[in-house]
Design an enzyme around this catalytic site. Structure first.
Site, PDB file in Angstrom:
ATOM      1  N   GLU A 255     -17.925   6.945  27.777  1.00 36.44           N
ATOM      2  CA  GLU A 255     -17.945   7.658  29.054  1.00 36.44           C
ATOM      3  C   GLU A 255     -19.389   7.686  29.515  1.00 36.44           C
ATOM      4  OE1 GLU A 255     -16.336  11.676  29.060  1.00 36.44           O
ATOM      5  OE2 GLU A 255     -17.682  12.004  30.745  1.00 36.44           O
ATOM      6  N   CYS A 294     -20.647  15.109  34.251  1.00 36.13           N
ATOM      7  CA  CYS A 294     -20.250  13.710  34.436  1.00 36.13           C
ATOM      8  C   CYS A 294     -19.255  13.579  35.589  1.00 36.13           C
ATOM      9  CB  CYS A 294     -19.678  13.142  33.151  1.00 36.13           C
ATOM     10  SG  CYS A 294     -18.594  14.270  32.291  1.00 36.13           S
TER      11      CYS A 294
HETATM   12  P1  NDP Z   1     -28.452   8.908  26.254  1.00 39.68           P
HETATM   13  O1  NDP Z   1     -27.572   7.774  26.545  1.00 39.68           O
HETATM   14  O2  NDP Z   1     -29.883   8.633  26.047  1.00 39.68           O
HETATM   15  O3  NDP Z   1     -27.947   9.685  24.966  1.00 39.68           O
HETATM   16  C1  NDP Z   1     -26.603  10.009  24.763  1.00 39.68           C
HETATM   17  C2  NDP Z   1     -26.363  10.207  23.283  1.00 39.68           C
HETATM   18  O4  NDP Z   1     -26.610   8.971  22.610  1.00 39.68           O
HETATM   19  C3  NDP Z   1     -27.291  11.204  22.645  1.00 39.68           C
HETATM   20  O5  NDP Z   1     -26.601  11.891  21.630  1.00 39.68           O
HETATM   21  C4  NDP Z   1     -28.368  10.329  22.048  1.00 39.68           C
HETATM   22  O6  NDP Z   1     -29.024  10.956  20.982  1.00 39.68           O
HETATM   23  C5  NDP Z   1     -27.552   9.177  21.574  1.00 39.68           C
HETATM   24  N1  NDP Z   1     -28.296   7.934  21.397  1.00 39.68           N
HETATM   25  C6  NDP Z   1     -29.215   7.385  22.224  1.00 39.68           C
HETATM   26  N2  NDP Z   1     -29.614   6.190  21.729  1.00 39.68           N
HETATM   27  C7  NDP Z   1     -28.932   6.000  20.571  1.00 39.68           C
HETATM   28  C8  NDP Z   1     -28.924   4.972  19.592  1.00 39.68           C
HETATM   29  N3  NDP Z   1     -29.671   3.888  19.718  1.00 39.68           N
HETATM   30  N4  NDP Z   1     -28.129   5.109  18.518  1.00 39.68           N
HETATM   31  C9  NDP Z   1     -27.356   6.194  18.362  1.00 39.68           C
HETATM   32  N5  NDP Z   1     -27.330   7.209  19.256  1.00 39.68           N
HETATM   33  C10 NDP Z   1     -28.101   7.102  20.357  1.00 39.68           C
HETATM   34  O7  NDP Z   1     -28.218   9.919  27.384  1.00 39.68           O
HETATM   35  P2  NDP Z   1     -28.865  11.351  27.626  1.00 39.68           P
HETATM   36  O8  NDP Z   1     -27.969  12.359  27.042  1.00 39.68           O
HETATM   37  O9  NDP Z   1     -30.285  11.413  27.198  1.00 39.68           O
HETATM   38  O10 NDP Z   1     -28.820  11.355  29.184  1.00 39.68           O
HETATM   39  C11 NDP Z   1     -29.506  10.369  29.914  1.00 39.68           C
HETATM   40  C12 NDP Z   1     -28.756  10.028  31.183  1.00 39.68           C
HETATM   41  O11 NDP Z   1     -27.417   9.681  30.906  1.00 39.68           O
HETATM   42  C13 NDP Z   1     -28.625  11.154  32.157  1.00 39.68           C
HETATM   43  O12 NDP Z   1     -29.759  11.317  32.910  1.00 39.68           O
HETATM   44  C14 NDP Z   1     -27.433  10.714  32.961  1.00 39.68           C
HETATM   45  O13 NDP Z   1     -27.842   9.834  33.972  1.00 39.68           O
HETATM   46  C15 NDP Z   1     -26.578  10.001  31.973  1.00 39.68           C
HETATM   47  N6  NDP Z   1     -25.480  10.821  31.497  1.00 39.68           N
HETATM   48  C16 NDP Z   1     -24.250  10.559  31.981  1.00 39.68           C
HETATM   49  C17 NDP Z   1     -23.183  11.284  31.589  1.00 39.68           C
HETATM   50  C18 NDP Z   1     -21.844  10.967  32.111  1.00 39.68           C
HETATM   51  O14 NDP Z   1     -20.863  11.218  31.460  1.00 39.68           O
HETATM   52  N7  NDP Z   1     -21.716  10.422  33.301  1.00 39.68           N
HETATM   53  C19 NDP Z   1     -23.281  12.409  30.651  1.00 39.68           C
HETATM   54  C20 NDP Z   1     -24.641  12.634  30.209  1.00 39.68           C
HETATM   55  C21 NDP Z   1     -25.675  11.831  30.585  1.00 39.68           C
HETATM   56  P3  NDP Z   1     -30.494  11.610  21.122  1.00 39.68           P
HETATM   57  O15 NDP Z   1     -30.404  12.668  22.154  1.00 39.68           O
HETATM   58  O16 NDP Z   1     -30.721  12.157  19.790  1.00 39.68           O
HETATM   59  O17 NDP Z   1     -31.370  10.482  21.529  1.00 39.68           O
END
Ligand code: NDP
Length: 684
Positions: A255, A294
């Site tokens: 998602e 989201c």
């Molecule tokens: P990220 O994609 O950076 O992170 C989401 C999750 O993935 C976090 O738990 C993060 O952990 C984890 N993660 C990141 N990189 C890795 C990896 N290489 N291996 C394993 N786990 C990983 O999103 P954010 O939450 O930081 O949000 C950033 C942007 O995402 C927002 O600004 C928004 O634009 C979008 N977003 C969209 C959503 C939606 O459903 N439409 C919901 C939330 C965010 P960690 O935090 O520890 O890095």
């Protein structure tokens, strides 16, 4: 500085590194450190699969459901502590309600689904499939718990709901979870998990928590595991193409970015309730959770001659949104999760503003109450206007994950649909209209690109749950840009964690495997009338063959007079020419009533009540002088736990087959009875 811990392999463990600070979104102070260094992910996943999985898999759906309900009740009693901590993520009380109690609501809703599953550890799906002429070879689909672990990689915006909406489904399926919330806000997830573990309601190993970075967590996933991801599209794509996910064919539910659109119907002009409802909905979606949802409305699609009206009305509505310390009652919008997120959103707005104009809000100016705007992660709501949405595509591609949305014009409903589809797949869309023809036109044409569509009008407004609320019984997920995944959706969400297998064999074998009597399976002749047995002593296949009865002309006339059902086939033998009836015909309802007369055991006994009737079919007309007899066979037992606490009983479904004198099947039905238990089986 306090480090939050990880709950893995049966213990609370602190990371071995320096830790990553997690900041208070309002004051900018460090709340705690997140540290996952030194965790052995291979060992954690293995522990879940073995320790937690083995116990969960053996539990019945009823037991799992009751476990979820107990957990939801336990957590609800402790909710105030979570609210207090949630303020530090920038959330107001209303925002936190969605996250915290919305999460518990998912546990409750999934617990209720236990009633739709058989009283065993695996599911029997759909209808039996006859594969032969003689009826001795058939198939059925069963669904068993996967023997892996559910790995949930979650976003920062819902530290509690994000975990529970997913875990509720995998626990109901009998699969353990490893939850990895985003580092930001994981202190709130940790607080909830501490209570869950302390409650001892879940079997050990059913839940493990990694409170922070876990870059190598997918390196040891196996084919029986399921991975879910919520976050940015970039990370999602990276993880979805992980070598191990591909090599082991691990289901990956994603998602990601979703540029959700809301449409103002052409009929919803200023002065109509729908116009006001639309403005309110957009204002809420922009500001609840600071727009970090989201499902939030990112694109506001309005008739071209109403753009000005919408812009003015939204401006006025946004003026009323007070921003500041979310603990204050008068504050309507808190802060984004972190200052980094503020920078991120600003950058995205600047991207959008290359073609669109900012018509409300200021990226650099904000008034806050009760909080220092410089210290906290505050941002004003930003409303943009894109007058050329067919030419300037940024508005359909750039997700500013904050209180940001863009107005754009459309000429006719066809254009509105096209614009909505230009988001290339969203979680949700909505339309405000009191014209159901417009609603239908939009819904049917836009549905291919959306996971959910809400139609807003004056009739549903008071009870509506709103554009932005995914509901546990409805599908959540969307095609294309939204990630292409599906979760929740009641039974379907649970099935995501079950393996569907087609089982072929004889009806007797499939009766044993499914726990449901299959037509043409061998009967188990009962030693006494089946209605004399208690719930515990009844088993599928247990059967009784009744004596016979000849239907007479008088029976049919009497039944007509008794019921006032004077349909010509029962009463007028001069009208039968050209009809499908050859002689005076018995009422179908009479056949069922007469069947009951044959199979009912009259004395007071364990059968407490007749509960209803299902799947009733009349296979050929029965005439006066035809003779019938009945086979009454236990088809299935459906347990009732809490509902029957006072008078412990379960539902027994009986397969009723009505045969004629030549042993030809002439009618079938399934009747439901409430049968007393010897003792109360379920203790909450
Ligand atoms: P990220 O994609 O950076 O992170 C989401 C999750 O993935 C976090 O738990 C993060 O952990 C984890 N993660 C990141 N990189 C890795 C990896 N290489 N291996 C394993 N786990 C990983 O999103 P954010 O939450 O930081 O949000 C950033 C942007 O995402 C927002 O600004 C928004 O634009 C979008 N977003 C969209 C959503 C939606 O459903 N439409 C919901 C939330 C965010 P960690 O935090 O520890 O890095």
């Amino acid at each position: 500085m306090k480090k939050i811990q990880n709950y893995v392999t049966g213990q609370w463990i602190e990371g071995k590194g320096e830790g990553t600070p997690m900041y208070d979104a309002i004051t900018g102070e460090v709340v705690a450190l997140s540290d996952t260094q030194g965790l052995d992910f291979a060992e954690i996943l293995h522990y879940g699969r073995t320790k937690g999985g083995e116990v969960l898999r053996k539990m019945t759906f009823q037991e799992r459901g009751n476990m979820l309900k107990s957990l939801a009740l336990y957590l609800t009693k402790r909710k105030e502590g979570f609210y207090e901590l949630s303020y530090r993520t920038g959330a107001t009380r209303v925002d936190s309600w969605i996250d915290i109690e919305g999460g518990f609501g998912n546990l409750f809703a999934n617990a209720s689904l236990r009633k739709l599953f058989p009283n065993q550890s695996y599911h029997v799906e759909g209808e039996p499939i006859d594969l032969s002429r003689g009826g001795r070879f058939m198939a059925h689909h069963i669904m068993v718990p996967k023997r892996g672990v559910a790995v949930h990689i979650n976003a920062f915006n819902f530290p509690v709901w994000g975990m529970l909406e997913k875990c509720a489904s995998n626990w109901m399926a009998g699969v353990p979870a490893v939850v990895k919330p985003a580092t930001n806000g994981s202190f709130l997830t940790e607080a909830v998990v501490r209570e869950i573990i302390a409650s001892r309601i879940l079997p050990e190993g059913a839940l493990q928590l990694i409170t922070g970075s876990a870059r190598t967590i997918l390196d040891t996933v196996e084919s029986q595991d399921v991975v879910t991801f919520t976050g940015s599209a970039a990370t999602g794509r990276l993880l979805k193409s992980h070598k191990r996910i591909i090599e082991e064919s691990v289901p990956f539910n994603m998602e990601a970015d979703s540029l959700n659109a809301s449409v103002l119907g052409e009929d919803a002009v200023p002065g109509t309730p729908e116009f006001d409802l639309f403005i309110k909905e957009v204002r809420n979606e922009m500001t609840v959770k600071c727009g970090q949802k989201c499902t939030a409305i990112r694109r506001i699609i309005v008739p071209q001659d109403l753009v000005e009206d919408v812009q003015i009305a939204l401006g006025k509505a946004l003026d009323k949104v007070t921003i500041g310390d979310p603990r204050l009652k008068e504050v309507r919008m808190g802060a984004l999760v972190s200052k980094d997120q503020v920078t991120e959103v600003r950058n995205r707005v600047q991207e959008l503003a290359k073609t669109a104009s900012i018509v409300y809000g200021d990226l650099d100016k904000i008034e806050t109450i009760g909080a220092d705007a410089k210290k906290g992660a505050f941002l004003s709501p930003i409303l943009l206007r894109e007058d050329h949405p067919f030419k300037n595509l940024s508005v359909h591609e750039t997700e500013a994950f904050g209180p940001v949305s863009t107005i754009m014009p459309y000429k006719d409903i066809e254009e509105a649909v096209t614009l909505a589809q230009m988001g290339k797949g969203s979680l949700v869309s909505s339309i405000a209209t009191y014209d159901d023809k417009i609603a239908k036109e939009y819904v049917i044409n836009a549905a291919s690109h959306h996971g959910r569509i809400l139609v807003i009008n004056r009739e549903m407004a008071k009870e509506s749950t709103g554009h932005g609320s995914p509901l546990p019984n409805l599908v959540h997920g969307g095609p294309g840009r939204a990630g292409g995944g599906e979760e929740m959706g009641g039974l379907r969400g649970i099935k995501h964690y079950l393996q569907r297998t087609a089982i072929q064999g004889s009806p007797t074998t499939l009766t044993e495997i499914t726990g449901i009597y299959q037509a043409k399976a061998k009967y188990i002749e009962a030693d006494q009338h089946p209605f004399k047995y208690h719930w515990e002593d009844i088993q599928p296949g247990m059967s009784l063959k009744t004596h016979k009865r000849t239907l007479t002309d008088t029976d049919i006339i009497n039944f007509s007079n008794l019921t006032w059902d004077h349909f010509y086939a029962h009463t007028d033998i001069t009208s039968l020419d050209g009809s499908i009836f050859e002689k005076r015909t018995a009422h179908g309802y009479f056949i069922i009533a007469a069947a009951a007369g044959l199979f009912v055991y009259p004395n007071k006994g364990p059968v407490a009540a007749n509960y209803g009737l299902e799947d009733c079919r009349f296979l050929r007309p029965l005439y006066h002088n035809d003779t019938i007899y009945v086979r009454l066979t236990c088809k299935q037992k459906v347990d009732r736990d809490v509902a029957s606490a006072e008078h412990p009983s379960g539902i027994v479904k009986w397969f009723v087959e009505v045969f004629d004198a030549e042993d030809e099947l002439v009618a079938v039905a399934t009747i439901l009875t409430m049968v007393q238990k010897k003792q109360e089986v379920f203790v909450e």
